[in-house]
Design a protein around this motif. Sequence first.
Motif, PDB file in Angstrom:
ATOM      1  N   GLU A 294      68.773 110.391  17.860  1.00 18.21           N
ATOM      2  CA  GLU A 294      69.584 111.591  18.288  1.00 18.21           C
ATOM      3  C   GLU A 294      69.145 112.867  17.405  1.00 18.21           C
ATOM      4  O   GLU A 294      68.645 112.595  16.165  1.00 18.21           O
ATOM      5  CB  GLU A 294      70.935 111.216  17.701  1.00 18.21           C
ATOM      6  N   SER A 295      69.232 113.975  18.012  1.00 16.71           N
ATOM      7  CA  SER A 295      68.765 115.070  17.361  1.00 16.71           C
ATOM      8  C   SER A 295      69.580 115.727  16.376  1.00 16.71           C
ATOM      9  O   SER A 295      70.747 115.594  16.403  1.00 16.71           O
ATOM     10  CB  SER A 295      68.455 116.091  18.644  1.00 16.71           C
ATOM     11  N   CYS A 296      69.082 116.053  15.194  1.00 17.76           N
ATOM     12  CA  CYS A 296      69.653 116.555  14.059  1.00 17.76           C
ATOM     13  C   CYS A 296      70.019 117.864  14.452  1.00 17.76           C
ATOM     14  O   CYS A 296      71.090 118.394  14.064  1.00 17.76           O
ATOM     15  CB  CYS A 296      68.807 116.622  12.762  1.00 17.76           C
ATOM     16  N   THR A 297      69.291 118.501  15.302  1.00 18.14           N
ATOM     17  CA  THR A 297      69.689 120.081  15.482  1.00 18.14           C
ATOM     18  C   THR A 297      70.768 120.107  16.493  1.00 18.14           C
ATOM     19  O   THR A 297      71.669 121.021  16.294  1.00 18.14           O
ATOM     20  CB  THR A 297      68.602 120.844  16.170  1.00 18.14           C
ATOM     21  N   ASP A 298      70.909 119.176  17.579  1.00 20.21           N
ATOM     22  CA  ASP A 298      71.867 118.967  18.515  1.00 20.21           C
ATOM     23  C   ASP A 298      73.153 118.940  17.705  1.00 20.21           C
ATOM     24  O   ASP A 298      74.248 119.487  17.930  1.00 20.21           O
ATOM     25  CB  ASP A 298      71.832 118.060  19.345  1.00 20.21           C
ATOM     26  N   ALA A 299      73.081 117.908  16.749  1.00 25.17           N
ATOM     27  CA  ALA A 299      74.594 117.529  15.959  1.00 25.17           C
ATOM     28  C   ALA A 299      75.006 118.900  14.975  1.00 25.17           C
ATOM     29  O   ALA A 299      75.971 119.039  14.882  1.00 25.17           O
ATOM     30  CB  ALA A 299      74.452 116.352  15.026  1.00 25.17           C
ATOM     31  N   LEU A 300      73.987 119.483  14.265  1.00 27.26           N
ATOM     32  CA  LEU A 300      74.338 120.440  13.611  1.00 27.26           C
ATOM     33  C   LEU A 300      74.881 121.624  14.599  1.00 27.26           C
ATOM     34  O   LEU A 300      75.969 122.178  14.119  1.00 27.26           O
ATOM     35  CB  LEU A 300      73.108 120.999  12.778  1.00 27.26           C
ATOM     36  N   LYS A 301      74.391 122.066  15.538  1.00 28.17           N
ATOM     37  CA  LYS A 301      74.823 123.097  16.358  1.00 28.17           C
ATOM     38  C   LYS A 301      76.447 122.685  17.027  1.00 28.17           C
ATOM     39  O   LYS A 301      77.392 123.434  16.922  1.00 28.17           O
ATOM     40  CB  LYS A 301      73.939 123.118  17.559  1.00 28.17           C
ATOM     41  N   GLU A 302      76.574 121.328  17.334  1.00 27.81           N
ATOM     42  CA  GLU A 302      78.022 120.830  17.682  1.00 27.81           C
ATOM     43  C   GLU A 302      78.891 121.057  16.565  1.00 27.81           C
ATOM     44  O   GLU A 302      80.016 121.651  16.821  1.00 27.81           O
ATOM     45  CB  GLU A 302      77.785 119.441  18.041  1.00 27.81           C
ATOM     46  N   LEU A 303      78.586 120.853  15.360  1.00 24.36           N
ATOM     47  CA  LEU A 303      79.389 120.825  14.251  1.00 24.36           C
ATOM     48  C   LEU A 303      79.808 122.253  13.970  1.00 24.36           C
ATOM     49  O   LEU A 303      80.865 122.736  13.693  1.00 24.36           O
ATOM     50  CB  LEU A 303      78.943 120.286  12.898  1.00 24.36           C
ATOM     51  N   LEU A 304      78.790 123.140  14.009  1.00 24.41           N
ATOM     52  CA  LEU A 304      79.072 124.559  13.727  1.00 24.41           C
ATOM     53  C   LEU A 304      79.856 125.322  14.707  1.00 24.41           C
ATOM     54  O   LEU A 304      80.558 126.100  14.469  1.00 24.41           O
ATOM     55  CB  LEU A 304      77.571 125.535  13.552  1.00 24.41           C
ATOM     56  N   GLU A 305      79.553 124.950  16.070  1.00 22.14           N
ATOM     57  CA  GLU A 305      80.144 125.330  17.115  1.00 22.14           C
ATOM     58  C   GLU A 305      81.839 125.051  17.106  1.00 22.14           C
ATOM     59  O   GLU A 305      82.750 125.850  17.599  1.00 22.14           O
ATOM     60  CB  GLU A 305      79.776 125.003  18.424  1.00 22.14           C
ATOM     61  N   ASP A 306      82.163 123.720  16.678  1.00 23.31           N
ATOM     62  CA  ASP A 306      83.360 123.046  16.642  1.00 23.31           C
ATOM     63  C   ASP A 306      84.003 123.265  15.399  1.00 23.31           C
ATOM     64  O   ASP A 306      83.925 122.274  14.785  1.00 23.31           O
ATOM     65  CB  ASP A 306      83.266 121.571  17.049  1.00 23.31           C
ATOM     66  N   LYS A 307      84.650 124.301  15.133  1.00 21.10           N
ATOM     67  CA  LYS A 307      85.073 124.737  13.811  1.00 21.10           C
ATOM     68  C   LYS A 307      86.297 123.710  13.456  1.00 21.10           C
ATOM     69  O   LYS A 307      86.732 123.342  12.497  1.00 21.10           O
ATOM     70  CB  LYS A 307      85.494 126.099  13.805  1.00 21.10           C
ATOM     71  N   MET A 308      86.872 123.086  14.417  1.00 22.48           N
ATOM     72  CA  MET A 308      87.975 122.271  14.089  1.00 22.48           C
ATOM     73  C   MET A 308      87.395 120.910  13.632  1.00 22.48           C
ATOM     74  O   MET A 308      88.444 120.371  12.902  1.00 22.48           O
ATOM     75  CB  MET A 308      88.982 122.233  15.525  1.00 22.48           C
ATOM     76  N   GLN A 309      86.559 120.454  14.302  1.00 20.59           N
ATOM     77  CA  GLN A 309      86.069 119.360  13.935  1.00 20.59           C
ATOM     78  C   GLN A 309      85.335 119.276  12.647  1.00 20.59           C
ATOM     79  O   GLN A 309      85.653 118.579  11.483  1.00 20.59           O
ATOM     80  CB  GLN A 309      84.720 118.865  14.847  1.00 20.59           C
TER      81      GLN A 309
END
Length: 374
Positions: free
Chosen positions: A330-345
Amino acid sequence: MTIVRVFIFSAAAGGGHIRTAQALEQYINHHVVDAKVKVVDALKEVNYIYDKLICKGYHFVATKTPVIFGHMYHNTNDNSPLSKFVPKMNHALSKRLLSLIHEFEPDIIVATHPFVAEMVSHLKGKGFIDAKLLVVMTDYAPHKTWIAEHVDGYIVANDDMVIPMVQDFGVEPEKIHPFGIPILETFFHPQTKDSLRREMGLAPDKPTILLMAGSFGVKTIVQIYRDIIRVPMDFQMIVITGKNQRLYQTLKTTVMLSPKKTKLILFTQKVEQYMQASDLIITKPGGLTVTEALASNLPLLVFDSIPGQEEDNADFLELHGMARRLHKNESCTDALKELLEDKMQLASMEQACKNFDQSDGCAKIVSLMKDMIK
């Protein structure tokens, strides 16, 4: 408070055991009037070769051959030949601690490493000492190597550990105390993110990612950093390389050319400030790093968990919504982008960290000690 003499035995395998011992020592010295506390690396005392075999061997196998480490971890958690051999070695070396113990005359002995717990338990069983034995477990799931016959109490990281210890290892429930892993008090006295970032020369209002190298190899962490800074979002970074001078020097040039403002830190005694200044930490899930992050209300993105205790730690964090775990490929960059975009999460993860409040853990341990020596 009753005057107590506390002998804390630890070991340098992994680093977290020593930090736990030091945190408990500091708390007792600050809060218990006239207490006498001594911290000793037990493995260094009993045998030079055994100490190097355990400490250096642990680091080598865990980082270079993690699959083998995982097999060893699981084998020692069952009734295997290896799980029977290790206690015999500890028993054979345990008498080398006796002169230290008799000289200090402790009311309570604390063990923050499983092999030391086994040694002291053996000495109690043979009648050589009568001090109470308190074992502080430094990960988020139980393991058989921590369990010994003559332990008077176990300090564990969380409530989830109680039932497995009772059902799988036969520990009496009244001996298990889920007070949390001791860490320095400074982690429980946060400063504001804005003020800390200003002091660090960072933008006070920009999302801040902390990358802690831990036991990573140089190539691994440099590649992780290079991947992260390509994420097309506005954030800044703090990178702590610890005592890895080669990694620090390798990263210096990369950081200078980075599109993301980055504060690069070698070894620091102010980890709590960098955690409190951050919105997310990217790290391996070692027991003490996890505990410090949770105390700092800092969500985690964890990856490359060593099979064994780090996988157990990651499972706990993910189960309780405090971390996002990277799985194989799994890509670290994808996971980081997902977390930064999903402020509620990310906010939900931060709240879960806040809910896991163990700020009174050391106070509870001291209270337990007082009860144990009545």
